[in-house]
Design an enzyme around this catalytic site. Structure first.
Site, mmCIF file in Angstrom:
data_model
loop_
_atom_site.group_PDB
_atom_site.id
_atom_site.type_symbol
_atom_site.label_atom_id
_atom_site.label_comp_id
_atom_site.label_asym_id
_atom_site.label_seq_id
_atom_site.Cartn_x
_atom_site.Cartn_y
_atom_site.Cartn_z
ATOM 1 N N HIS A 1 0.857 -1.197 0.000
ATOM 2 C CA HIS A 1 0.000 0.000 0.000
ATOM 3 C C HIS A 1 0.886 1.238 0.000
ATOM 4 O O HIS A 1 2.102 1.170 0.038
ATOM 5 C CB HIS A 1 -0.966 -0.002 1.205
ATOM 6 N N CYS B 1 5.927 6.912 3.971
ATOM 7 C CA CYS B 1 4.762 6.092 3.629
ATOM 8 C C CYS B 1 4.145 6.506 2.302
ATOM 9 O O CYS B 1 3.284 5.807 1.774
ATOM 10 C CB CYS B 1 3.699 6.180 4.718
ATOM 11 N N HIS C 1 5.019 0.484 -0.675
ATOM 12 C CA HIS C 1 5.805 -0.329 0.255
ATOM 13 C C HIS C 1 4.842 -1.408 0.747
ATOM 14 O O HIS C 1 3.790 -1.606 0.126
ATOM 15 C CB HIS C 1 6.391 0.527 1.387
ATOM 16 N N HIS D 1 3.620 -4.507 4.132
ATOM 17 C CA HIS D 1 3.692 -4.980 5.519
ATOM 18 C C HIS D 1 3.208 -6.422 5.624
ATOM 19 O O HIS D 1 2.422 -6.888 4.798
ATOM 20 C CB HIS D 1 2.795 -4.124 6.438
ATOM 21 N N ASP E 1 -4.625 -10.603 1.003
ATOM 22 C CA ASP E 1 -3.309 -11.245 1.111
ATOM 23 C C ASP E 1 -2.606 -11.273 -0.246
ATOM 24 O O ASP E 1 -3.178 -11.716 -1.245
ATOM 25 C CB ASP E 1 -3.468 -12.679 1.639
ATOM 26 N N HIS E 2 -1.358 -10.813 -0.241
ATOM 27 C CA HIS E 2 -0.575 -10.726 -1.469
ATOM 28 C C HIS E 2 -1.279 -9.865 -2.520
ATOM 29 O O HIS E 2 -1.242 -10.158 -3.714
ATOM 30 C CB HIS E 2 -0.225 -12.121 -2.000
ATOM 31 N N GLU F 1 0.244 -3.308 12.151
ATOM 32 C CA GLU F 1 0.961 -3.019 10.906
ATOM 33 C C GLU F 1 2.441 -3.360 11.049
ATOM 34 O O GLU F 1 3.058 -3.911 10.134
ATOM 35 C CB GLU F 1 0.786 -1.539 10.560
#
Lengths: 139, 139, 139, 139, 139, 139
Positions: free
Chosen positions: F16, F35, F41, F43, F81-82, F128
């Site tokens: 994100h 950010c 980037h 997490h 996810d992913h 996060e």
């Protein structure tokens, strides 16, 4: 006076299964899945007990953590650690050993004894695996 | 508007002891056990500060975590990290360094400054070892 | 016969500082930074001791973990827990209390006693904070 | 070509006891302590399997982690998770369920199948509780 | 003189994908699964760098951890934290961003600079998720 | 009947950025710092979902954790996810991907479906990084 919550962690390793004796193996498996394995399985449980109260002006303590630890050991850990929850633990007699029921029973084991020390039991948190835990606040 | 709790963790390493100067060494030992060691001991403390509020429609933030981190560092971490809590920390003067009292004092160090950022301090959680921590909600 | 490594963890909380008495405060600060604070600081240390050997055909054990734990407690933990490493710990006399030196000294405290139990000390791992640790393999 | 170690973790929850059937309960208790409880106890085991090899120039992988995970599940996890290690697990027949013996048996379950994927098994690490674990490197 | 291993941890958060530009989306998906998502995904990476050497008789240090931390930040963290590994990181140009390849590249970023400080790089350990990590020892 | 809180953890890895399309890169950088990196980037997010209710007298469960896990997977994990939270996730359309907003959106994804299972959603906790997390209690 300000009120503070203080928490102590203890751990125990125990066997159990989720399986009602009045149900067939099939119904137990349908309901409880692999947790119904007849020959038991087990966990490293982590137990956090939270007590709430005003810190003593004499010591700065809500409760002496060594007293709290002693009660947790005498009333819970010594009775469940390296035991079978379904066969060896008097305070779980007549209860299915779901994490929920185990947390409620642990509350009952501790509440009065913490009161005698001048504290008030606030929460029993019980972790079964890193992916699930329960919290019980007394009703 | 929905209300969200947001928490930031910081850490510090400090020395302290539990020992009242107006008590004899014996009474201190009886009350505080090994925590009364005259030559001090120490901990890696972990501090979680929780702020509550409505996320900004402009940024999606309850509070900018870098602002919160800056305040935690200026008002707490810089004053206690690699210090002796009983000798070096002005905001602990006149208080016994129980985890309870330390959490209350940290609350007092932070509350106003978080308000200035538009947030409301909800909880100071302070962990002394992996087996014990306290939570203070402000009263 | 196969060889297995077995590791036991113990923990201790202690005060220390990095500061040479033969150096000025300024030189100590330049060299050791905030770790040179004259009034000490402290840590929750985590200690992992690894023993290597063949599992016994009688018990399946390389070493009885309760024996290993007892030696770790008698020879290390009881001497450093809730102590000042620089003032209270005989086996650290004459050594600067860097994590490296502390790990070497712990090895010396343990090696012979583990040999007496029929094991061979393989590694002393000592963690000072979640961000740094050392490992010593005996030379 | 450079050689890299890659590790995957899986978890399982199982019951067991340390108790030799050819020994009296007293001798079992003297030797194995609370681990000899006749009605079993249990753990959340954590298993790390390390494979060593050269990363493929085509994919950058030493081994495809989903292949490694599948083998770990088929050859180990599915056979021990929510089982009784002493009663339900064919590959532990005739072995006492010490962590050492369990790690050796897991190595035997995995070695050939990892070789078929083009990798070389380097280490089986098995943790029984947060305070003890073993590592087996194959001999 | 005894030799000690010392390790420092740093963390970074980054985006990446596993996807070869010379392959079709289908082949990428077949090979890399959900890791090939065209719009990227990301991780919180944890990086442990281990240096080996003799502790200085002057300071007790194998290497000054603040020097090691500075090098890790300048040579690695500042270049990858809150970046896209495949688009923003010069030292990853021409390499697929598998954890294996990333660990090798980090080694190359650090080796010479650690040597200049008088240490010898021993291991780069890189964790992508709690369930997988790689270790690279330099060849 | 006593009321118990039960919590299940799931994890996902996603990309994100924090960056408003109606703002200049400079203003985004001033507001969101690193950010706002245009190339994203990412997490490893950890998600804890807490459900409150009375344990069933039939099973001892507040909610069947495999049901809760299935809903979490179908309604949240499979969608994030992913993935890229800002580009790939329908339930985040029109929202900035702050952790606060993501937790609120996850609540909305889950609330009704947990009610259908007879439970009441109590808290969505979303972490996060190890240093920050949010909790949302539904308003």
């Amino acid at each position: 006076m300000p009120v503070v919550h203080i928490t102590r962690r203890e751990r125990f390793s125990a066997a159990h299964k989720l399986s009602r004796p009045d149900w067939s193996p099939e119904k137990n498996y349908t309901t409880f899945g692999k947790c119904s394995n007849p020959n038991w399985h087990g966990h490293n449980y982590e137990l956090w007990v939270t007590v709430v109260g005003e810190p003593s002006t004499e010591t700065g303590f809500v409760i002496d953590l060594s007293d709290l630890g002693r009660i947790m050991k005498e009333r819970v850990i010594d009775l469940v650690d390296h035991k079978n929850i379904d066969l060896d633990v008097p305070f779980m007699e007549g209860r299915y050993s779901s994490t929920e029921n185990l947390a409620i029973a642990i509350w009952e084991q501790l509440e009065e004894h913490i009161k005698e020390l001048g504290g008030r039991l606030h929460c029993v948190k019980l972790q079964e695996t890193e992916n699930n835990h329960v919290e019980y606040y007394g009703g």
